[in-house]
Design a protein around this motif. Structure first.
Motif, mmCIF file in Angstrom:
data_model
loop_
_atom_site.group_PDB
_atom_site.id
_atom_site.type_symbol
_atom_site.label_atom_id
_atom_site.label_comp_id
_atom_site.label_asym_id
_atom_site.label_seq_id
_atom_site.Cartn_x
_atom_site.Cartn_y
_atom_site.Cartn_z
ATOM 1 N N THR A 238 2.151 6.834 5.258
ATOM 2 C CA THR A 238 1.242 7.929 5.840
ATOM 3 C C THR A 238 0.061 7.140 6.455
ATOM 4 N N ARG B 27 3.036 2.019 7.584
ATOM 5 C CA ARG B 27 2.477 2.647 6.498
ATOM 6 C C ARG B 27 3.373 4.065 6.525
ATOM 7 N N PRO C 51 -7.768 0.244 0.221
ATOM 8 C CA PRO C 51 -6.916 -0.649 0.917
ATOM 9 C C PRO C 51 -7.496 -1.702 1.857
ATOM 10 N N GLU D 53 3.595 3.734 -4.999
ATOM 11 C CA GLU D 53 2.990 4.978 -5.624
ATOM 12 C C GLU D 53 1.799 4.517 -6.473
ATOM 13 N N PRO D 54 0.515 5.240 -6.527
ATOM 14 C CA PRO D 54 -0.607 4.699 -7.253
ATOM 15 C C PRO D 54 -0.149 4.932 -8.713
ATOM 16 N N PRO E 21 -2.837 5.311 7.904
ATOM 17 C CA PRO E 21 -3.947 4.530 7.432
ATOM 18 C C PRO E 21 -5.451 5.410 7.799
ATOM 19 N N VAL F 21 -5.552 -0.050 -8.274
ATOM 20 C CA VAL F 21 -5.447 1.037 -7.197
ATOM 21 C C VAL F 21 -7.124 1.273 -6.645
ATOM 22 N N HIS G 159 0.649 -1.273 -0.001
ATOM 23 C CA HIS G 159 -0.213 0.025 0.061
ATOM 24 C C HIS G 159 0.773 1.295 0.050
ATOM 25 N N ASN G 160 1.991 1.163 0.533
ATOM 26 C CA ASN G 160 2.864 2.290 0.218
ATOM 27 C C ASN G 160 3.654 2.661 -1.125
ATOM 28 N N THR H 113 -7.977 1.801 -12.002
ATOM 29 C CA THR H 113 -7.903 2.655 -10.957
ATOM 30 C C THR H 113 -9.168 3.511 -10.664
ATOM 31 N N THR I 57 -5.228 3.336 -3.269
ATOM 32 C CA THR I 57 -4.033 2.815 -2.851
ATOM 33 C C THR I 57 -3.695 1.707 -3.581
#
Length: 258
Positions: free
Chosen positions: A254, A252, A225, A132-133, A256, A222, A129-130, A143, A189
Motif C-alpha cells: 500500500t 510496499r 512504521p 497483516e497487523p 506509504p 503494531v 510492514h506488508n 498494538t 503497521t
C-alpha cells in the motif's frame, strides 16, 4: 548469572536433543546486553547460537524476541533467529538456541546511496510492514492506534521533562511536534520496533553483499512504521536515506505515509 562459553555449550546440548558440541566461541554483545552469547559448532559442522540471560530483564527480552521470530520466521524470506530449543535455568528464565545466521551487521554511516544494500534494506523493511497487523495482534503483541501512540509519546515527554535532564529547547521541539495531530496520521503497521545496522546481517555472495538475516525482535509491535526508519535517518547520509525510502515505497503493498 553470567556463564562461560563452555557452560553455554552445555546449555545448547541440553536444549537441542542430539546436539554434540565440538567447539564453542564467545560472541561479543553490546556492553549493556543482559545476556551472554556463544556460537557452538556440533559434530556435523552445524553452527548454533546460544543466548543465556544474565538478569530477569534479559530473560524477558530473549523470550519476547524468540516468540516474535517464531511467529514471523515462516512469513519472511530473510532468516530470523527462530528458536530450535530452550534450556530452563535454575535461577529462572531460559537459554535460547537457534541455528547460527551467518553475516555481520551493517555500518549505516558508511553506506553510500549506490550500494547494493540500499535497495535490500528498503525492501526488507517493506516486507515487514506488508504483514497483516492481525498477525501480531492475535499473538498478543502491543498494538497502537495512531493517536494512542502519539499520546504515549506525550507521556514519555512528560516523564523526560520531570527528570530535569532534558534541554528545554529539545522538550519544546518535541512538544510542538506531538501536538501537531496532522503529522501523526499513520496506518498502524507491524514493525520491528528497534532496527538498526547491527540487526541487519550481511554476507558477501557472488561478490555482492546480501542481507542474510534480521535479529533483535524484542520490540516488535503494531505501531508507527516511521519507527523503523529512525536509525536510518540518524546514521545514513541524506541521499542514502532517500534511496532506501524509494526502494521501500516501491516494495510496499500500500502507499506509504509521506
Amino acid at each position: 548469572m553470567t556463564r562461560t562459553p563452555l557452560q553455554l555449550a552445555a546449555l545448547a546440548s541440553a536444549a537441542v536433543p542430539g546436539l554434540d558440541p565440538v567447539a564453542v566461541a564467545a560472541l561479543p554483545t553490546a556492553s549493556a546486553a543482559p545476556y551472554d552469547a556463544a556460537v557452538v559448532t556440533d559434530a556435523g559442522g552445524q553452527k548454533w547460537l546460544v543466548q543465556s540471560p544474565t538478569s530477569p530483564a534479559g530473560a524477558a527480552e530473549l523470550d519476547a524476541a524468540a516468540a516474535v521470530a517464531e511467529l514471523l520466521g515462516r512469513r519472511l524470506t530473510t532468516k530470523l533467529p527462530t528458536p530450535t530449543g530452550f534450556a530452563v535455568l535454575p535461577e529462572g528464565g531460559r537459554a535460547v538456541v537457534h541455528r547460527f545466521i551467518p553475516g555481520s551487521g551493517i555500518n549505516l554511516e558508511a553506506l553510500g546511496p549506490d550500494s547494493a544494500l540500499v535497495a535490500e534494506i528498503g525492501t526488507e523493511l517493506a516486507r515487514i510492514h506488508n504483514l497483516e497487523p492481525e498477525l501480531l495482534e492475535n499473538a498478543g503483541l502491543e498494538t497502537y492506534a495512531a493517536d494512542t501512540y502519539r499520546r504515549r509519546h506525550l507521556s514519555d515527554l512528560d516523564r523526560a521533562a520531570a527528570s530535569g535532564r532534558v534541554p528545554p529547547t529539545l522538550l519544546g521541539r518535541w512538544e510542538q511536534a506531538l501536538e501537531n495531530v496532522a503529522i501523526w496520521q499513520f496506518a498502524p503497521t507491524p514493525i520491528h520496533g528497534g532496527i538498526d545496522g547491527r540487526h541487519l546481517l550481511v554476507e558477501v555472495r557472488d561478490a555482492e553483499p546480501r542481507i542474510t538475516g534480521i535479529t533483535g525482535w524484542r520490540r516488535a509491535k503494531v505501531a508507527d512504521p516511521a519507527d523503523d526508519f529512525a536509525a536510518i535517518v540518524r546514521d545514513c547520509e541524506p541521499d542514502t536515506t532517500t534511496e532506501i525510502a524509494r526502494a521501500y515505497a516501491q516494495a510496499r503493498s500500500t502507499r506509504p505515509d509521506r
